[in-house]
Design a protein around this motif. Structure first.
Motif, mmCIF file in Angstrom:
data_model
loop_
_atom_site.group_PDB
_atom_site.id
_atom_site.type_symbol
_atom_site.label_atom_id
_atom_site.label_comp_id
_atom_site.label_asym_id
_atom_site.label_seq_id
_atom_site.Cartn_x
_atom_site.Cartn_y
_atom_site.Cartn_z
ATOM 1 N N LEU A 80 23.061 48.222 47.201
ATOM 2 C CA LEU A 80 21.636 48.297 47.526
ATOM 3 C C LEU A 80 21.344 47.824 48.948
ATOM 4 O O LEU A 80 20.347 48.224 49.556
ATOM 5 N N THR A 81 22.234 46.965 49.481
ATOM 6 C CA THR A 81 22.034 46.391 50.810
ATOM 7 C C THR A 81 22.512 47.313 51.921
ATOM 8 O O THR A 81 22.230 47.067 53.092
ATOM 9 N N GLY A 82 23.241 48.360 51.569
ATOM 10 C CA GLY A 82 23.637 49.319 52.598
ATOM 11 C C GLY A 82 25.113 49.621 52.683
ATOM 12 O O GLY A 82 25.531 50.407 53.546
ATOM 13 N N CYS A 83 25.937 49.036 51.814
ATOM 14 C CA CYS A 83 27.355 49.404 51.795
ATOM 15 C C CYS A 83 27.475 50.841 51.292
ATOM 16 O O CYS A 83 26.874 51.211 50.284
ATOM 17 N N THR A 84 28.260 51.637 51.974
ATOM 18 C CA THR A 84 28.393 53.041 51.586
ATOM 19 C C THR A 84 29.445 53.247 50.506
ATOM 20 O O THR A 84 29.458 54.288 49.849
ATOM 21 N N SER A 85 30.322 52.253 50.332
ATOM 22 C CA SER A 85 31.371 52.349 49.316
ATOM 23 C C SER A 85 31.607 50.961 48.732
ATOM 24 O O SER A 85 31.927 50.021 49.460
ATOM 25 N N VAL A 86 31.450 50.844 47.412
ATOM 26 C CA VAL A 86 31.631 49.566 46.730
ATOM 27 C C VAL A 86 32.596 49.771 45.570
ATOM 28 O O VAL A 86 32.439 50.695 44.766
ATOM 29 N N THR A 87 33.605 48.911 45.492
ATOM 30 C CA THR A 87 34.535 48.909 44.366
ATOM 31 C C THR A 87 34.429 47.572 43.661
ATOM 32 O O THR A 87 34.470 46.519 44.303
ATOM 33 N N ALA A 88 34.272 47.613 42.340
ATOM 34 C CA ALA A 88 34.122 46.404 41.535
ATOM 35 C C ALA A 88 35.261 46.355 40.515
ATOM 36 O O ALA A 88 35.493 47.332 39.799
ATOM 37 N N LEU A 89 35.953 45.229 40.467
ATOM 38 C CA LEU A 89 37.102 45.066 39.570
ATOM 39 C C LEU A 89 36.846 43.928 38.592
ATOM 40 O O LEU A 89 36.244 42.916 38.951
ATOM 41 N N ASP A 90 37.334 44.078 37.372
ATOM 42 C CA ASP A 90 37.312 42.954 36.433
ATOM 43 C C ASP A 90 38.402 43.158 35.393
ATOM 44 O O ASP A 90 38.686 44.290 34.977
ATOM 45 N N ILE A 91 38.991 42.040 34.961
ATOM 46 C CA ILE A 91 40.036 42.080 33.943
ATOM 47 C C ILE A 91 39.443 42.192 32.544
ATOM 48 O O ILE A 91 40.130 42.543 31.590
ATOM 49 N N ASN A 92 38.157 41.907 32.412
ATOM 50 C CA ASN A 92 37.438 41.964 31.140
ATOM 51 C C ASN A 92 36.780 43.345 31.023
ATOM 52 O O ASN A 92 35.883 43.679 31.794
ATOM 53 N N ASP A 93 37.227 44.159 30.056
ATOM 54 C CA ASP A 93 36.679 45.509 29.950
ATOM 55 C C ASP A 93 35.188 45.506 29.611
ATOM 56 O O ASP A 93 34.462 46.453 29.949
ATOM 57 N N LYS A 94 34.709 44.431 28.980
ATOM 58 C CA LYS A 94 33.269 44.326 28.711
ATOM 59 C C LYS A 94 32.488 44.160 30.015
ATOM 60 O O LYS A 94 31.383 44.689 30.172
ATOM 61 N N ALA A 95 33.061 43.432 30.959
ATOM 62 C CA ALA A 95 32.417 43.269 32.271
ATOM 63 C C ALA A 95 32.413 44.580 33.046
ATOM 64 O O ALA A 95 31.452 44.890 33.757
#
Length: 229
Positions: A80-95
């Motif tokens: 939302l702040t202006g990053c054109t590409s964001v990758t989010a990782l988590d070991i918890n599949d619920k997250a």
């Protein structure tokens, strides 16, 4: 300064997050509504997410990687702040599911990918980012501590092995001039973190210190940057 917090105290809060029937399925933070899935560390359990989401230097027009995305507040805020590409990782599949839901809720799914990943394992070798960030599980426990629930990994890092892996693997995924950031608190073991950084050929710089009055005590949140020596 390091302030100690017992694993038992933290475990009580986690147990409530796992089974508490009074927990809502959404929350308000940073002026926005967010979905909360059961089995995901609530972003309002402490002020950490709100504080760090407000001070992380998002690379406007650039790429952002968050390790341990939880409910996705920080990753979605990056988009939302202006990053054109964001990758989010988590070991918890619920997250992972929770972050994906919040990306859709706030209309940024087109510039976000959310991956189930143990640290960097889910990334392609060629993936590079302008900023890599992790709001680390700062409560120190010994190496033999058992992570018996999905939420344990959100607040416990036995022997700080996770933070050692975070530092060691980051250079392979930083773009030229990229920044490696870490969010923690005065509950963390800073001396141990400094020693781990030194082993990886890095030094730790304190970028921001924010104090917040919380229910039990005054918490001090730290945004750190890691630099090659």
């Amino acid at each position: 300064m390091t302030v100690e917090e017992t694993p038992e105290t933290v475990a009580q809060a986690l147990q409530h997050a796992l089974v508490g029937e009074d927990l809502p399925d959404s929350f308000t933070l940073l002026g926005r509504e967010w979905s909360l899935h059961r089995g995901v560390f609530p972003s309002t359990l402490s002020a950490a997410t709100e504080v760090l989401a407000s001070i992380v230097p998002y690379p406007s027009g650039g790429s952002f990687l968050e390790v341990g995305c939880g409910t996705g507040v920080i990753s979605v805020t990056a988009a939302l702040t202006g990053c054109t590409s964001v990758t989010a990782l988590d070991i918890n599949d619920k997250a992972v599911a929770n972050t994906a839901a919040n990306a859709e809720r706030h209309g940024v799914s087109d510039r976000m990918r959310v991956l189930h990943s143990d640290m960097y394992a889910g990334l392609d070798p060629s993936d590079r980012f302008d900023v890599i960030f992790w709001n680390v599980p700062w409560t120190y426990v010994e190496d033999d501590f058992s992570l018996s629930t999905d939420l344990h990994s959100a607040v416990f890092d036995p022997g700080y092995r996770g933070q050692a892996r975070y530092l060691a693997g980051a250079p392979e995924h930083l773009s030229d001039g990229g920044r490696l950031l870490l969010g923690t608190a005065d509950l963390g073991d800073r001396e141990r973190l400094d020693a781990i950084a030194a082993q990886s050929g890095m030094r730790v710089e304190l970028l921001h210190r924010v104090r917040r009055i919380e229910e039990v005590r005054v918490m001090e949140y730290h945004l750190l940057e890691l630099h090659a020596k």
